[in-house]
Write a protein that holds these residues in place. Structure first.
Motif, PDB file in Angstrom:
ATOM      1  N   ASN A  91       6.063   8.186   9.697  1.00  0.00           N
ATOM      2  CA  ASN A  91       6.016   6.981  10.524  1.00  0.00           C
ATOM      3  C   ASN A  91       6.288   7.237  12.002  1.00  0.00           C
ATOM      4  O   ASN A  91       6.245   6.314  12.812  1.00  0.00           O
ATOM      5  CB  ASN A  91       6.961   5.892   9.985  1.00  0.00           C
ATOM      6  CG  ASN A  91       8.433   6.283  10.091  1.00  0.00           C
ATOM      7  OD1 ASN A  91       8.813   7.247  10.759  1.00  0.00           O
ATOM      8  ND2 ASN A  91       9.277   5.519   9.419  1.00  0.00           N
ATOM      9  N   ARG A 123       6.560   8.644   3.593  1.00  0.00           N
ATOM     10  CA  ARG A 123       6.221   7.765   2.482  1.00  0.00           C
ATOM     11  C   ARG A 123       4.746   7.929   2.145  1.00  0.00           C
ATOM     12  O   ARG A 123       3.896   7.983   3.037  1.00  0.00           O
ATOM     13  CB  ARG A 123       6.493   6.317   2.905  1.00  0.00           C
ATOM     14  CG  ARG A 123       6.434   5.312   1.774  1.00  0.00           C
ATOM     15  CD  ARG A 123       7.705   5.309   0.962  1.00  0.00           C
ATOM     16  NE  ARG A 123       7.619   4.366  -0.136  1.00  0.00           N
ATOM     17  CZ  ARG A 123       7.945   3.085  -0.050  1.00  0.00           C
ATOM     18  NH1 ARG A 123       8.368   2.594   1.098  1.00  0.00           N
ATOM     19  NH2 ARG A 123       7.863   2.314  -1.108  1.00  0.00           N
ATOM     20  N   ASN A 175       0.822  -1.215   0.000  1.00  0.00           N
ATOM     21  CA  ASN A 175       0.000   0.000   0.000  1.00  0.00           C
ATOM     22  C   ASN A 175       0.853   1.261   0.000  1.00  0.00           C
ATOM     23  O   ASN A 175       0.338   2.368   0.079  1.00  0.00           O
ATOM     24  CB  ASN A 175      -0.945   0.015   1.212  1.00  0.00           C
ATOM     25  CG  ASN A 175      -0.199   0.173   2.524  1.00  0.00           C
ATOM     26  OD1 ASN A 175       0.828  -0.458   2.725  1.00  0.00           O
ATOM     27  ND2 ASN A 175      -0.723   1.002   3.412  1.00  0.00           N
ATOM     28  N   LYS A 176       2.183   1.108  -0.079  1.00  0.00           N
ATOM     29  CA  LYS A 176       3.077   2.253  -0.201  1.00  0.00           C
ATOM     30  C   LYS A 176       3.113   2.702  -1.658  1.00  0.00           C
ATOM     31  O   LYS A 176       3.035   1.881  -2.574  1.00  0.00           O
ATOM     32  CB  LYS A 176       4.490   1.896   0.251  1.00  0.00           C
ATOM     33  CG  LYS A 176       4.581   1.159   1.573  1.00  0.00           C
ATOM     34  CD  LYS A 176       4.274   2.054   2.732  1.00  0.00           C
ATOM     35  CE  LYS A 176       4.538   1.306   4.041  1.00  0.00           C
ATOM     36  NZ  LYS A 176       4.168   2.106   5.221  1.00  0.00           N
ATOM     37  N   GLU A 211       1.248   6.686   1.349  1.00  0.00           N
ATOM     38  CA  GLU A 211       0.511   5.462   1.619  1.00  0.00           C
ATOM     39  C   GLU A 211      -0.937   5.634   1.186  1.00  0.00           C
ATOM     40  O   GLU A 211      -1.475   6.735   1.221  1.00  0.00           O
ATOM     41  CB  GLU A 211       0.531   5.123   3.110  1.00  0.00           C
ATOM     42  CG  GLU A 211       1.886   4.790   3.669  1.00  0.00           C
ATOM     43  CD  GLU A 211       1.814   4.402   5.135  1.00  0.00           C
ATOM     44  OE1 GLU A 211       0.683   4.311   5.678  1.00  0.00           O
ATOM     45  OE2 GLU A 211       2.871   4.190   5.750  1.00  0.00           O
TER      46      GLU A 211
END
Length: 458
Positions: A385, A347, A312-313, A349
Motif C-alpha cells: 500500500n 495484502r 477485493n482483498k 488483492e
C-alpha cells in the motif's frame, strides 16, 4: 456510647454478610495487588517512597498490553517507560537479523542481514516438530501414542514441561509442550522415543535440512541449548529459517492450530504455563509460532500472521523471523512494530476486476455505439500500500464488427513505478453488431445533413 453503637453496627454488618453472601459489597472478581503491611522500621517518608516504587513496578494499570510470565496483561508504569525509550530506537537496533515474507509465494518483503549464519536457540524446535510430524504422516507414530519420560529428558533445565522420570505423556501432549511453552524435556523425550537416542534423531533433522535445501543449517540437539563443552550450537540464516517455517506450515498446518493456544493448563498435576509468544493475544492477526533464547542467539521469535478476505482483498499470511534481540522488551517492541507494519502494508488483492470498467469506446457504425470496456481476467496480486498501481487502457484503433461479448477490443496494463505487473485483454460484456443496412443509410444521410448545416452556419 458511640463506640458501643459502632461496634454493634459492625457486628450486625458482618453477621449479615455471613447470612446473605449475595449482598456482599465486593463488585469485582479481578485479582487485586494489595499493598504490603507497613514496615515499622521505616519513617513515614521512607514508607511513602517504598509504596510509590511498588506501584511503579508492580501495579498493572496502564492502557497498553504486554506479554508477561502469566499471559497478556496491562503494563506497569515501569514497563511503559521502558517501552517509550525503546520505541525511539530503530528496527535495526532492536532486532539483529530479520526477515518478513509472504507465505504463499515465498517472496521476501522486508529484511535486515538475512543471510548471516546465526544461532537458533529454541526456534530449533520447529525442525524437531517437523521431523516428528513427518513420522506421524508416515504411519510410524500416532498422536495418542504414550511416551515414557527418560532420565535425560527429566534432568533438563531452562524452559521445560516439568516432567519427571517415568512420567507418561502422549506424543500430542509433548508436541504441544514444545510449540506452546518451549519444553526442552518434551523434545528430548520425543526424540528418544522415535529414534532410540537424541543423536540419532538429530541425524534426521540434519537430513531434513538438506532435503529442504537449507545449506547453512547445522543441528547438534533437539532443543537449541548451547553445548558449552563443544562450544557449538544449532544455527542457520534468518532467510533459511523463513523457508523452514514456510515448508512446515505447508506440510503440517496443524502447527498453527497448536501454536495459537494461549496456555497449557493441567489441573491433575497442578501445572499451568503460558505461551511464550510475545505477540499472541496482542497483535490480533498473529497466530504463531515459536520463540527462543540463548546467549549465543539472543531473544528470537518466528511469528506468523493471517488476515482474511474482505471485498477485493484476499487471504494473506505472513511469516516474520526475528533473531538476536538483546532482551525481551526490545524483542517485543521491535517485533510488534515490524509485524504491525507488514500486516497493514502487504495484502493480496484482486486487480483487473472483470466487473469493473476501465475504459470505453464509441463506434460510429456499431450497435450499441457506446461500450464500456472491462479487463478480461483478474489477477491475485500481493499489493504494497506504499506503492500506487496505475492503469493504462489501450483500445484497438480499428475494430472489425461484429464482436462477440468477451472478444478482445484492446489491452489494459497495470503498472507500478512504470513497470508492468500485469496485462490482459479489454472486452465488452455484450455483442457489438453491425448496424441494419436501412439504419446505416439513415445514419449516413443524417450525418450528411449535419455537415451541410455546419457549413451553412459558418
Amino acid at each position: 456510647m458511640k463506640n458501643r453503637i459502632k461496634k454493634s453496627l459492625s457486628l450486625l454488618l458482618a453477621f449479615g454478610v455471613l447470612l446473605f453472601p449475595q449482598f456482599s459489597f465486593a463488585q469485582s472478581t479481578d485479582p487485586v495487588i494489595s499493598p504490603p503491611p507497613p514496615d515499622p522500621l521505616l519513617t513515614p517518608e521512607e514508607a511513602a517512597a517504598k509504596e510509590q516504587k511498588r506501584i511503579y513496578e508492580e501495579v498493572r494499570d496502564q492502557d497498553y498490553l504486554v506479554p508477561t510470565a502469566k499471559g497478556v496483561q496491562q503494563a506497569t508504569r515501569k514497563e511503559m517507560d521502558q517501552i517509550h525509550k525503546l520505541q525511539e530506537k530503530t528496527n535495526y537496533q532492536l532486532i539483529g537479523h530479520y526477515v518478513v515474507g509472504d507465505y504463499t509465494s515465498g517472496e521476501i518483503l522486508m529484511f535486515h542481514r538475512p543471510d548471516d549464519v546465526i544461532g537458533l536457540a529454541s526456534t530449533t524446535k520447529l525442525m524437531t516438530i517437523y521431523v516428528v510430524l513427518d513420522e506421524i504422516e508416515k504411519g510410524n507414530l500416532g498422536f495418542k501414542d504414550p511416551v515414557v519420560i527418560g532420565k535425560t529428558a527429566a534432568s533438563l533445565t531452562g524452559s521445560t514441561y516439568e516432567t519427571k522420570e517415568t512420567d507418561i505423556f502422549t506424543v500430542e501432549e509433548l508436541i504441544h509442550a514444545g510449540l506452546i511453552i518451549s519444553g526442552n524435556d518434551a523434545m528430548v523425550a520425543l526424540a528418544e522415543h522415535i529414534s532410540g537416542s537424541e543423536g540419532a534423531f538429530v541425524d534426521k533433522m540434519n537430513q531434513k535440512a538438506q532435503d529442504l535445501g537449507l545449506t547453512h543449517a547445522h543441528f547438534i540437539n533437539v532443543h537449541g541449548l548451547t553445548n558449552y563443552g563443544k562450544n557449538d550450537y544449532n544455527k542457520m540464516t534468518a532467510r533459511e529459517l523463513f523457508q523452514l517455517t514456510r515448508h512446515l506450515i505447508q506440510d503440517h498446518p496443524v502447527v498453527l492450530e497448536i501454536a495459537s493456544r494461549r496456555s497449557i493448563q493441567e489441573e491433575g498435576r497442578e501445572f499451568i504455563s503460558y505461551n511464550t509468544n510475545p505477540l499472541l493475544g496482542i497483535v490480533p492477526e498473529v497466530d504463531g509460532l515459536k520463540t527462543g533464547y540463548t546467549n549465543a542467539a539472543g531473544r528470537c521469535l518466528v511469528a506468523t500472521s493471517f488476515k482474511g478476505a474482505s471485498e477485493n482483498k484476499q487471504d494473506t499470511r505472513l511469516i516474520g523471523v526475528f533473531m538476536n534481540s538483546p532482551d525481551n522488551m526490545s524483542r517485543y517492541v521491535g517485533t510488534r512494530r515490524i509485524m504491525e507494519e507488514a500486516i497493514g502494508r502487504f495484502r493480496y488483492e484482486s486487480i483487473a476486476l472483470p466487473e469493473k470498467p476501465v475504459s470505453e469506446i464509441q463506434l460510429e457504425e456499431g450497435v450499441p455505439r457506446e461500450n464500456a470496456l472491462y479487463p478480461k481476467e483478474s489477477k491475485l496480486y500481493l499489493a504494497d500500500n506504499t506503492k500506487e498501481i496505475t492503469v493504462e487502457a489501450i483500445p484497438d484503433k480499428e475494430i472489425q464488427l461484429p464482436k462477440e461479448a468477451g472478444e478482445s477490443l484492446g489491452t489494459v496494463r497495470y503498472l507500478i513505478d512504470g513497470e508492468e505487473i500485469y496485462k490482459t485483454d479489454l472486452v465488452a460484456h455484450q455483442t457489438i453488431r453491425e448496424p441494419n443496412p436501412i439504419l446505416r443509410f439513415i445514419d449516413v444521410v443524417g450525418r450528411a445533413f449535419r455537415n451541410i448545416e455546419a457549413i451553412v452556419e459558418k
